[in-house]
Write a protein that holds these residues in place. Sequence first.
Motif, PDB file in Angstrom:
ATOM      1  N   ARG A   1     -25.975  -9.007 -22.167  1.00 28.24           N
ATOM      2  CA  ARG A   1     -25.948  -9.301 -20.740  1.00 28.24           C
ATOM      3  C   ARG A   1     -24.680  -8.754 -20.112  1.00 28.24           C
ATOM      4  O   ARG A   1     -23.623  -8.784 -20.719  1.00 28.24           O
ATOM      5  N   THR A   2     -24.800  -8.300 -18.924  1.00 30.20           N
ATOM      6  CA  THR A   2     -23.640  -7.738 -18.242  1.00 30.20           C
ATOM      7  C   THR A   2     -22.973  -8.729 -17.298  1.00 30.20           C
ATOM      8  O   THR A   2     -21.878  -8.465 -16.810  1.00 30.20           O
ATOM      9  N   ASP A   3     -23.603  -9.864 -17.056  1.00 26.62           N
ATOM     10  CA  ASP A   3     -23.054 -10.830 -16.104  1.00 26.62           C
ATOM     11  C   ASP A   3     -22.167 -11.884 -16.757  1.00 26.62           C
ATOM     12  O   ASP A   3     -21.640 -12.751 -16.071  1.00 26.62           O
ATOM     13  N   VAL A   4     -21.989 -11.816 -18.064  1.00 24.81           N
ATOM     14  CA  VAL A   4     -21.114 -12.759 -18.775  1.00 24.81           C
ATOM     15  C   VAL A   4     -20.239 -11.979 -19.746  1.00 24.81           C
ATOM     16  O   VAL A   4     -20.630 -10.918 -20.241  1.00 24.81           O
ATOM     17  N   PRO A   5     -19.043 -12.497 -20.043  1.00 27.34           N
ATOM     18  CA  PRO A   5     -18.174 -11.798 -21.006  1.00 27.34           C
ATOM     19  C   PRO A   5     -18.790 -11.800 -22.406  1.00 27.34           C
ATOM     20  O   PRO A   5     -19.480 -12.747 -22.791  1.00 27.34           O
ATOM     21  N   SER A   6     -18.511 -10.773 -23.158  1.00 30.98           N
ATOM     22  CA  SER A   6     -18.989 -10.692 -24.539  1.00 30.98           C
ATOM     23  C   SER A   6     -18.240 -11.698 -25.413  1.00 30.98           C
ATOM     24  O   SER A   6     -17.176 -12.214 -25.042  1.00 30.98           O
ATOM     25  N   HIS A   7     -18.786 -11.973 -26.570  1.00 27.87           N
ATOM     26  CA  HIS A   7     -18.124 -12.861 -27.533  1.00 27.87           C
ATOM     27  C   HIS A   7     -16.736 -12.322 -27.858  1.00 27.87           C
ATOM     28  O   HIS A   7     -15.754 -13.081 -27.903  1.00 27.87           O
ATOM     29  N   GLU A   8     -16.641 -11.035 -28.080  1.00 28.32           N
ATOM     30  CA  GLU A   8     -15.355 -10.419 -28.410  1.00 28.32           C
ATOM     31  C   GLU A   8     -14.336 -10.622 -27.285  1.00 28.32           C
ATOM     32  O   GLU A   8     -13.168 -10.896 -27.550  1.00 28.32           O
ATOM     33  N   ARG A   9     -14.775 -10.485 -26.056  1.00 29.11           N
ATOM     34  CA  ARG A   9     -13.867 -10.676 -24.910  1.00 29.11           C
ATOM     35  C   ARG A   9     -13.409 -12.121 -24.823  1.00 29.11           C
ATOM     36  O   ARG A   9     -12.243 -12.395 -24.536  1.00 29.11           O
ATOM     37  N   LEU A  10     -14.310 -13.060 -25.046  1.00 30.20           N
ATOM     38  CA  LEU A  10     -13.941 -14.478 -25.018  1.00 30.20           C
ATOM     39  C   LEU A  10     -12.927 -14.804 -26.114  1.00 30.20           C
ATOM     40  O   LEU A  10     -11.953 -15.519 -25.874  1.00 30.20           O
ATOM     41  N   ILE A  11     -13.135 -14.278 -27.302  1.00 30.90           N
ATOM     42  CA  ILE A  11     -12.203 -14.520 -28.414  1.00 30.90           C
ATOM     43  C   ILE A  11     -10.849 -13.899 -28.086  1.00 30.90           C
ATOM     44  O   ILE A  11      -9.800 -14.519 -28.306  1.00 30.90           O
ATOM     45  N   ALA A  12     -10.842 -12.692 -27.554  1.00 32.25           N
ATOM     46  CA  ALA A  12      -9.582 -12.031 -27.187  1.00 32.25           C
ATOM     47  C   ALA A  12      -8.834 -12.825 -26.116  1.00 32.25           C
ATOM     48  O   ALA A  12      -7.609 -12.962 -26.176  1.00 32.25           O
ATOM     49  N   SER A  13      -9.556 -13.365 -25.161  1.00 33.21           N
ATOM     50  CA  SER A  13      -8.926 -14.177 -24.107  1.00 33.21           C
ATOM     51  C   SER A  13      -8.330 -15.442 -24.695  1.00 33.21           C
ATOM     52  O   SER A  13      -7.203 -15.827 -24.364  1.00 33.21           O
ATOM     53  N   ARG A  14      -9.079 -16.089 -25.567  1.00 31.95           N
ATOM     54  CA  ARG A  14      -8.573 -17.296 -26.234  1.00 31.95           C
ATOM     55  C   ARG A  14      -7.322 -16.976 -27.043  1.00 31.95           C
ATOM     56  O   ARG A  14      -6.311 -17.687 -26.980  1.00 31.95           O
ATOM     57  N   ASP A  15      -7.386 -15.889 -27.785  1.00 30.15           N
ATOM     58  CA  ASP A  15      -6.247 -15.487 -28.608  1.00 30.15           C
ATOM     59  C   ASP A  15      -5.000 -15.235 -27.758  1.00 30.15           C
ATOM     60  O   ASP A  15      -3.890 -15.596 -28.148  1.00 30.15           O
ATOM     61  N   ALA A  16      -5.190 -14.640 -26.597  1.00 29.18           N
ATOM     62  CA  ALA A  16      -4.051 -14.352 -25.709  1.00 29.18           C
ATOM     63  C   ALA A  16      -3.392 -15.646 -25.236  1.00 29.18           C
ATOM     64  O   ALA A  16      -2.161 -15.723 -25.141  1.00 29.18           O
ATOM     65  N   VAL A  17      -4.176 -16.671 -24.977  1.00 31.05           N
ATOM     66  CA  VAL A  17      -3.617 -17.958 -24.544  1.00 31.05           C
ATOM     67  C   VAL A  17      -2.851 -18.609 -25.689  1.00 31.05           C
ATOM     68  O   VAL A  17      -1.733 -19.107 -25.502  1.00 31.05           O
ATOM     69  N   VAL A  18      -3.415 -18.619 -26.877  1.00 32.55           N
ATOM     70  CA  VAL A  18      -2.728 -19.213 -28.038  1.00 32.55           C
ATOM     71  C   VAL A  18      -1.414 -18.480 -28.289  1.00 32.55           C
ATOM     72  O   VAL A  18      -0.382 -19.101 -28.551  1.00 32.55           O
ATOM     73  N   GLU A  19      -1.458 -17.177 -28.178  1.00 31.19           N
ATOM     74  CA  GLU A  19      -0.252 -16.357 -28.371  1.00 31.19           C
ATOM     75  C   GLU A  19       0.817 -16.678 -27.323  1.00 31.19           C
ATOM     76  O   GLU A  19       1.997 -16.731 -27.601  1.00 31.19           O
ATOM     77  N   ARG A  20       0.388 -16.906 -26.099  1.00 31.44           N
ATOM     78  CA  ARG A  20       1.306 -17.131 -24.989  1.00 31.44           C
ATOM     79  C   ARG A  20       2.025 -18.482 -25.076  1.00 31.44           C
ATOM     80  O   ARG A  20       3.128 -18.624 -24.555  1.00 31.44           O
ATOM     81  N   TYR A  21       1.420 -19.463 -25.729  1.00 34.10           N
ATOM     82  CA  TYR A  21       1.988 -20.820 -25.764  1.00 34.10           C
ATOM     83  C   TYR A  21       2.205 -21.290 -27.211  1.00 34.10           C
ATOM     84  O   TYR A  21       1.503 -22.167 -27.706  1.00 34.10           O
ATOM     85  N   PRO A  22       3.195 -20.752 -27.887  1.00 32.06           N
ATOM     86  CA  PRO A  22       3.388 -21.056 -29.315  1.00 32.06           C
ATOM     87  C   PRO A  22       3.834 -22.496 -29.599  1.00 32.06           C
ATOM     88  O   PRO A  22       3.724 -22.941 -30.737  1.00 32.06           O
ATOM     89  N   LYS A  23       4.298 -23.217 -28.593  1.00 32.14           N
ATOM     90  CA  LYS A  23       4.734 -24.600 -28.833  1.00 32.14           C
ATOM     91  C   LYS A  23       3.621 -25.619 -28.590  1.00 32.14           C
ATOM     92  O   LYS A  23       3.789 -26.800 -28.866  1.00 32.14           O
ATOM     93  N   MET A  24       2.498 -25.157 -28.080  1.00 31.74           N
ATOM     94  CA  MET A  24       1.362 -26.038 -27.820  1.00 31.74           C
ATOM     95  C   MET A  24       0.402 -25.995 -29.002  1.00 31.74           C
ATOM     96  O   MET A  24       0.154 -24.925 -29.561  1.00 31.74           O
ATOM     97  N   THR A  25      -0.112 -27.136 -29.404  1.00 30.01           N
ATOM     98  CA  THR A  25      -1.096 -27.179 -30.477  1.00 30.01           C
ATOM     99  C   THR A  25      -2.481 -26.902 -29.906  1.00 30.01           C
ATOM    100  O   THR A  25      -2.883 -27.511 -28.915  1.00 30.01           O
ATOM    101  N   PHE A  26      -3.202 -26.003 -30.550  1.00 32.85           N
ATOM    102  CA  PHE A  26      -4.557 -25.657 -30.140  1.00 32.85           C
ATOM    103  C   PHE A  26      -5.535 -26.043 -31.234  1.00 32.85           C
ATOM    104  O   PHE A  26      -5.280 -25.794 -32.411  1.00 32.85           O
ATOM    105  N   VAL A  27      -6.636 -26.633 -30.849  1.00 32.64           N
ATOM    106  CA  VAL A  27      -7.733 -26.901 -31.773  1.00 32.64           C
ATOM    107  C   VAL A  27      -8.838 -25.906 -31.420  1.00 32.64           C
ATOM    108  O   VAL A  27      -9.446 -26.000 -30.357  1.00 32.64           O
ATOM    109  N   ALA A  28      -9.043 -24.959 -32.285  1.00 39.89           N
ATOM    110  CA  ALA A  28     -10.082 -23.949 -32.076  1.00 39.89           C
ATOM    111  C   ALA A  28     -11.405 -24.555 -32.545  1.00 39.89           C
ATOM    112  O   ALA A  28     -11.696 -24.610 -33.740  1.00 39.89           O
ATOM    113  N   LEU A  29     -12.166 -25.033 -31.584  1.00 44.30           N
ATOM    114  CA  LEU A  29     -13.402 -25.752 -31.882  1.00 44.30           C
ATOM    115  C   LEU A  29     -14.416 -24.870 -32.597  1.00 44.30           C
ATOM    116  O   LEU A  29     -14.454 -23.658 -32.415  1.00 44.30           O
TER     117      LEU A  29
END
Length: 87
Positions: A1-29
Amino acid sequence: RTDVPSHERLIASRDAVVERYPKMTFVALHFGSQEHDLRAVAERLDRWPNCVVDTAARWGDLLRRTQEDREAVRNFFVHYADRIVWG
């Protein structure tokens, strides 16, 4: 589908947030939505000590992985035992 981000894009976005906040604990559901690739999950856990994964809603996928490569799944659970949240 072109109207929603791909799985790869969603994972990359999530990874960027985790990378940006190293002092925050993340639970990757749901094994970080990468239960199909435990090597990728392990790479992220190794890279980010502030990240843990949970097991919710992924038992069927993990059982299939266990049938494919029992030793790899066992080793993952042993190695990351303190980084897995049972939910």
